[in-house]
Scaffold this motif. Structure first.
Motif, PDB file in Angstrom:
ATOM      1  N   GLY A 281       0.505  -1.106  -0.252  1.00 53.30           N
ATOM      2  CA  GLY A 281      -0.007   0.167   0.453  1.00 53.30           C
ATOM      3  C   GLY A 281       1.419   0.957  -0.151  1.00 53.30           C
ATOM      4  N   SER A 282      -0.259   2.430   0.123  1.00 51.43           N
ATOM      5  CA  SER A 282       0.925   3.599   0.372  1.00 51.43           C
ATOM      6  C   SER A 282       0.440   4.599   1.455  1.00 51.43           C
ATOM      7  CB  SER A 282       0.355   4.247  -1.225  1.00 51.43           C
ATOM      8  OG  SER A 282       0.560   3.509  -2.579  1.00 51.43           O
ATOM      9  N   PRO A 283       1.523   4.539   2.687  1.00 52.88           N
ATOM     10  CA  PRO A 283       1.308   5.237   3.582  1.00 52.88           C
ATOM     11  C   PRO A 283       1.244   6.547   3.177  1.00 52.88           C
ATOM     12  CG  PRO A 283       2.269   2.937   4.182  1.00 52.88           C
ATOM     13  CD  PRO A 283       2.490   3.348   2.121  1.00 52.88           C
ATOM     14  N   TRP A 284       0.543   7.175   4.692  1.00 54.82           N
ATOM     15  CA  TRP A 284       0.360   8.321   4.199  1.00 54.82           C
ATOM     16  C   TRP A 284       0.800   9.395   5.216  1.00 54.82           C
ATOM     17  CZ3 TRP A 284      -4.887   7.593   7.020  1.00 54.82           C
ATOM     18  CH2 TRP A 284      -5.870   5.986   6.155  1.00 54.82           C
ATOM     19  N   ASN A 285       2.527   8.850   6.290  1.00 47.92           N
ATOM     20  CA  ASN A 285       2.532   9.654   6.991  1.00 47.92           C
ATOM     21  C   ASN A 285       2.171  10.702   7.330  1.00 47.92           C
ATOM     22  OD1 ASN A 285       4.965  10.033   8.464  1.00 47.92           O
ATOM     23  ND2 ASN A 285       5.686  11.048   6.378  1.00 47.92           N
ATOM     24  N   GLY A 286       1.771   9.405   8.605  1.00 50.44           N
ATOM     25  CA  GLY A 286       1.094  10.626   9.767  1.00 50.44           C
ATOM     26  C   GLY A 286       1.576   9.724  11.670  1.00 50.44           C
ATOM     27  N   SER A 287       1.003   9.716  12.196  1.00 47.43           N
ATOM     28  CA  SER A 287       0.901   9.502  13.365  1.00 47.43           C
ATOM     29  C   SER A 287       2.244   9.078  14.240  1.00 47.43           C
ATOM     30  CB  SER A 287       0.173   8.508  14.391  1.00 47.43           C
ATOM     31  OG  SER A 287      -1.339   8.819  13.661  1.00 47.43           O
ATOM     32  N   CYS A 288       2.734   9.533  15.743  1.00 43.80           N
ATOM     33  CA  CYS A 288       4.046   8.970  15.467  1.00 43.80           C
ATOM     34  C   CYS A 288       3.727   9.213  17.215  1.00 43.80           C
ATOM     35  CB  CYS A 288       5.074   9.737  15.426  1.00 43.80           C
ATOM     36  SG  CYS A 288       5.089  11.589  15.705  1.00 43.80           S
ATOM     37  N   ALA A 289       4.688   8.436  18.382  1.00 39.72           N
ATOM     38  CA  ALA A 289       5.534   8.322  19.425  1.00 39.72           C
ATOM     39  C   ALA A 289       5.637  10.114  19.866  1.00 39.72           C
ATOM     40  CB  ALA A 289       6.356   8.017  20.037  1.00 39.72           C
ATOM     41  N   VAL A 290       5.583  10.778  20.946  1.00 36.73           N
ATOM     42  CA  VAL A 290       5.875  11.510  21.657  1.00 36.73           C
ATOM     43  C   VAL A 290       7.092  11.163  22.232  1.00 36.73           C
ATOM     44  CG1 VAL A 290       5.037  12.463  23.719  1.00 36.73           C
ATOM     45  CG2 VAL A 290       3.205  12.575  22.198  1.00 36.73           C
ATOM     46  N   PRO A 291       7.942  11.998  21.299  1.00 35.29           N
ATOM     47  CA  PRO A 291       9.602  11.554  22.405  1.00 35.29           C
ATOM     48  C   PRO A 291       9.522  11.403  23.751  1.00 35.29           C
ATOM     49  CG  PRO A 291       9.302  12.945  20.977  1.00 35.29           C
ATOM     50  CD  PRO A 291       7.925  13.377  20.790  1.00 35.29           C
ATOM     51  N   GLN A 292       9.137  11.870  24.652  1.00 40.36           N
ATOM     52  CA  GLN A 292       8.778  12.019  26.461  1.00 40.36           C
ATOM     53  C   GLN A 292       8.840  10.646  26.255  1.00 40.36           C
ATOM     54  OE1 GLN A 292       7.077  15.433  26.097  1.00 40.36           O
ATOM     55  NE2 GLN A 292       8.058  15.861  27.979  1.00 40.36           N
ATOM     56  N   PHE A 293       7.489   9.912  25.745  1.00 39.91           N
ATOM     57  CA  PHE A 293       6.942   8.526  25.462  1.00 39.91           C
ATOM     58  C   PHE A 293       8.275   7.545  25.470  1.00 39.91           C
ATOM     59  CE2 PHE A 293       5.161   4.706  24.896  1.00 39.91           C
ATOM     60  CZ  PHE A 293       4.947   3.920  26.401  1.00 39.91           C
ATOM     61  N   ILE A 294       8.830   7.911  24.108  1.00 39.55           N
ATOM     62  CA  ILE A 294      10.672   6.791  24.407  1.00 39.55           C
ATOM     63  C   ILE A 294      11.120   7.099  25.162  1.00 39.55           C
ATOM     64  CG2 ILE A 294      11.824   6.381  23.048  1.00 39.55           C
ATOM     65  CD1 ILE A 294       9.121   5.730  21.560  1.00 39.55           C
ATOM     66  N   ASP A 295      11.844   7.435  26.130  1.00 39.74           N
ATOM     67  CA  ASP A 295      12.155   7.888  27.317  1.00 39.74           C
ATOM     68  C   ASP A 295      12.318   7.288  27.860  1.00 39.74           C
ATOM     69  OD1 ASP A 295      14.332   9.183  24.649  1.00 39.74           O
ATOM     70  OD2 ASP A 295      12.950  11.089  26.017  1.00 39.74           O
ATOM     71  N   THR A 296      11.269   6.744  28.053  1.00 45.48           N
ATOM     72  CA  THR A 296      10.433   6.194  29.660  1.00 45.48           C
ATOM     73  C   THR A 296      10.672   4.564  29.625  1.00 45.48           C
ATOM     74  OG1 THR A 296       8.277   5.073  29.073  1.00 45.48           O
ATOM     75  CG2 THR A 296       8.847   7.251  30.355  1.00 45.48           C
ATOM     76  N   TYR A 297      10.828   4.005  28.502  1.00 45.98           N
ATOM     77  CA  TYR A 297      10.785   2.703  28.193  1.00 45.98           C
ATOM     78  C   TYR A 297      12.480   2.291  29.610  1.00 45.98           C
ATOM     79  CZ  TYR A 297       7.608   1.781  25.113  1.00 45.98           C
ATOM     80  OH  TYR A 297       5.889   2.048  24.448  1.00 45.98           O
ATOM     81  N   GLU A 298      12.214   1.536  30.190  1.00 44.60           N
ATOM     82  CA  GLU A 298      13.748   0.737  30.830  1.00 44.60           C
ATOM     83  C   GLU A 298      14.412  -0.323  29.721  1.00 44.60           C
ATOM     84  OE1 GLU A 298      11.580  -0.193  34.634  1.00 44.60           O
ATOM     85  OE2 GLU A 298      10.475  -1.209  33.608  1.00 44.60           O
ATOM     86  N   GLU A 299      15.742  -0.413  29.955  1.00 45.81           N
ATOM     87  CA  GLU A 299      16.704  -0.662  29.206  1.00 45.81           C
ATOM     88  C   GLU A 299      16.061  -2.480  29.516  1.00 45.81           C
ATOM     89  OE1 GLU A 299      21.578  -2.291  28.411  1.00 45.81           O
ATOM     90  OE2 GLU A 299      20.228  -0.669  30.553  1.00 45.81           O
ATOM     91  N   GLY A 300      16.486  -3.504  28.112  1.00 42.59           N
ATOM     92  CA  GLY A 300      15.583  -5.008  27.886  1.00 42.59           C
ATOM     93  C   GLY A 300      14.482  -4.869  27.969  1.00 42.59           C
ATOM     94  N   ASP A 301      13.738  -3.588  27.650  1.00 42.74           N
ATOM     95  CA  ASP A 301      12.446  -4.064  27.706  1.00 42.74           C
ATOM     96  C   ASP A 301      11.887  -4.509  26.214  1.00 42.74           C
ATOM     97  OD1 ASP A 301       9.372  -4.485  27.525  1.00 42.74           O
ATOM     98  OD2 ASP A 301       8.626  -2.286  28.546  1.00 42.74           O
ATOM     99  N   MET A 302      12.100  -5.169  25.736  1.00 43.26           N
ATOM    100  CA  MET A 302      11.411  -5.493  24.565  1.00 43.26           C
ATOM    101  C   MET A 302       9.954  -4.889  24.182  1.00 43.26           C
ATOM    102  SD  MET A 302      13.034  -9.409  24.295  1.00 43.26           S
ATOM    103  CE  MET A 302      11.660 -10.428  25.595  1.00 43.26           C
ATOM    104  N   ARG A 303       9.193  -4.154  24.681  1.00 45.51           N
ATOM    105  CA  ARG A 303       8.131  -3.885  23.830  1.00 45.51           C
ATOM    106  C   ARG A 303       8.043  -3.171  23.747  1.00 45.51           C
ATOM    107  NH1 ARG A 303       4.577  -4.359  29.559  1.00 45.51           N
ATOM    108  NH2 ARG A 303       6.948  -3.693  30.382  1.00 45.51           N
TER     109      ARG A 303
END
Length: 549
Positions: A281-303
């Motif tokens: 398909g042809s994605p539209w390029n829109g939604s993404c993560a809030v950067p501050q949330f990405i920074d919360t993940y702990e080391e080793g969390d595969m989620r």
């Protein structure tokens, strides 16, 4: 004057209450199917429930995309500046009431007991739970047998709450315990009741611990008697077909051919990024993560990797059996807004802003937790796990912590859920102190107002420092985010969790381009303007333009 004045016509194809037998089993079956289908539309219709629950959160957003030209609709959702014309609330209101209408129509002719009426009462109560959570004061309609010109009147939130509780308790026995994919059983009713009880204090501004006791009883029934178990792999709950997951309690079935709705593959990915999954398909390029949330993940969390695509993207390849292996080939060439200067598609954690100037094309990690199927399908046929066992376990843990009971059991439950998603057993462990402590989310306003995809000028950086140490049970709130990102959880969780000053996190914290406030009407949405215009008996919710108070 000489034209025909007799405009009567003979209609051969019109089906109305007068021309069909609504008691015909085939007709009743059709209407029951429509009642269930409308909840699918509610969830994955354009601007549906997924967007309502996630776009206003501290996890997920859709910025205005520079060079792409869309995203403006979502800016008020992120900034908490919506009004009664916001498209998301129109969709939610309309789909819910169409579904309720079909359920009522069938219940008008079905026997008062039995599995069919129980299914219809369940889906009707589930729609009212969604409406209560979103709007609080809404019309309560239980029949389609009304007089011409009838206009529904609003019930207050307590009446809606009481109706849902009464209905769900009344139908448990008729729902039974059999597991039939896409249909409710008594444990699905347990989960809906648990959600209502868990959020009671948030709905009504009270501090009544008895509702946590009630929620605890409901999820104990699920955990102890439901026969569910955690899926061995986290992503088993987000595959195209999830009817094999032992964790799913209630699902919304989708099918690419007959019930195609989940458009996340297109909403999130850059067009060139489709090749990382073999999607045509042809994605539209829109939604993404809030950067501050990405920074919360702990080391080793595969989620983190399970949920978000970040960094350099690679072509999918096929193995010897013709199976598509995502992200397994060479880097995908991409030159637009090449912030890294490498000529490859490279999703940056950084995002300039929601709208000032907006987000460049490669900015933001992309949500990929919902399996992207190769070929033409993408995510369009993916089932939805509306209730799953991990949710029941989290509700139990939260209730125990709020009640001050068996707190180690609460920590053990969260650790058990986490254990399948960490690369070490020790990394998965959560203690009581972890869960009761503050959040590690670095709350505060964060945006770069500088122009240019590689320009993160410190002088243009708007920042406030708020942190999360003052959030009660902040560690548990973090765990809820990591486990249930993109699962219609976050808005509700942020409204429920409070800070030490009494405000909830939803209003009291800033993130990315959304600012903290002391106003509380953002906890619920306004009655849609279109609904107000169509029904003079409706009254706008407090805090919004047109409200009487």
């Amino acid at each position: 004057m000489g034209a025909c004045t007799d405009l009567d016509e003979t209609v051969y194809s019109g089906l109305t209450d007068e021309t069909i037998d609504v008691n015909d089993p085939e007709v009743v079956g059709y209407m029951m199917g429509e009642a269930l289908a409308q909840f699918r539309f509610l969830y994955w219709g354009w601007n549906g429930y997924f967007d309502v629950m996630e776009e206003c959160s501290d996890i997920y957003m859709t910025p205005k995309r520079l060079g792409v030209g869309w995203g403006d609709l979502y800016i008020p959702m992120h900034k908490h500046s919506w009004n009664s014309t916001q498209g998301h609330i129109d969709a939610l209101w309309n789909y819910a009431y169409v579904g309720i209408g079909y359920a009522n129509k069938t219940l008008d002719v079905l026997p008062e007991t039995g599995p069919e009426q129980a299914q219809m009462r369940f889906i009707r109560a589930l729609n009212y739970y969604v409406l209560l959570d979103a709007f609080r004061n809404v019309p309560l309609e239980t029949t389609q047998d009304t007089e011409p010109g009838y206009l529904p009147e609003q019930a207050d939130a307590q009446e809606i709450f009481d109706f849902c509780v009464s209905e769900l308790n009344a139908i448990k026995d008729d729902l039974g315990t059999e597991k039939v994919f896409g249909y409710a059983n008594r444990f699905a009713a347990d989960m809906a009741l648990a959600k209502l009880y868990l959020n009671y204090n948030a709905y009504f501004g009270t501090n009544d611990n008895s509702y946590y006791t009630l929620a605890l009883a409901e999820v104990n029934d699920v955990i102890e008697n439901g026969g569910y178990s955690l899926a061995p792999n986290y992503l088993d709950n987000f595959k195209v077909d999830i009817d094999g997951s032992p964790e799913v309690i209630f699902a919304i079935p989708l099918d690419h051919t007959n019930a195609s709705h989940n458009y996340l593959v297109n909403k999130c990915l850059v067009g060139a990024g489709a090749a990382a999954y073999g999607y045509n398909g042809s994605p539209w390029n829109g939604s993404c993560a809030v950067p501050q949330f990405i920074d919360t993940y702990e080391e080793g969390d595969m989620r983190l990797g399970y949920t978000w695509a970040g960094g350099v993207q690679h072509f999918a390849t096929e193995d010897a059996d013709g199976n598509t292996i995502p992200q397994s080939g060479d880097p995908i060439p991409f030159g637009t807004d090449d912030w890294a200067g490498e000529g490859y598609l490279n999703y940056s954690r950084n995002v300039h802003s929601i709208d000032n100037p907006g987000a460049y094309q490669q900015e933001g990690y992309r949500f990929v937790k919902s399996e992207i199927e190769a070929g033409d399908y993408g995510t369009y046929g993916n089932d939805v796990a509306f209730f799953r066992l991990a949710d029941a376990m989290f509700i139990k843990a939260e209730c125990l912590l709020r009640l001050g009971q068996d707190e180690q059991t609460a920590a053990d439950l969260i650790t058990e859920v986490r254990s399948r998603s960490f690369d070490s057993a020790q990394g998965a462990v959560r203690t009581v102190a972890d869960l009761k402590g503050g959040s590690i989310y670095d709350y505060g306003h964060r945006e770069y107002t500088s122009e240019g995809f590689a320009n993160y000028d410190p002088a243009s950086y708007i920042v406030t420092i708020e942190g999360g140490d003052d959030i009660e049970l902040g560690g548990l709130l973090d765990d809820l985010a990591w486990e249930f990102a993109g699962e219609h959880h976050r808005r509700q969780d942020l409204v429920r969790f409070k800070m030490s000053d009494g405000r909830n996190v939803f209003n009291g914290k800033s993130w990315f381009c959304k600012d903290a406030t002391t106003e509380t009407h953002w906890d619920y949405f306004p009655i849609p303007k279109a609904a107000l215009d169509a029904n003079i008996s409706l009254v706008q919710n407090d805090g919004y333009q047109g409200a009487t108070n």
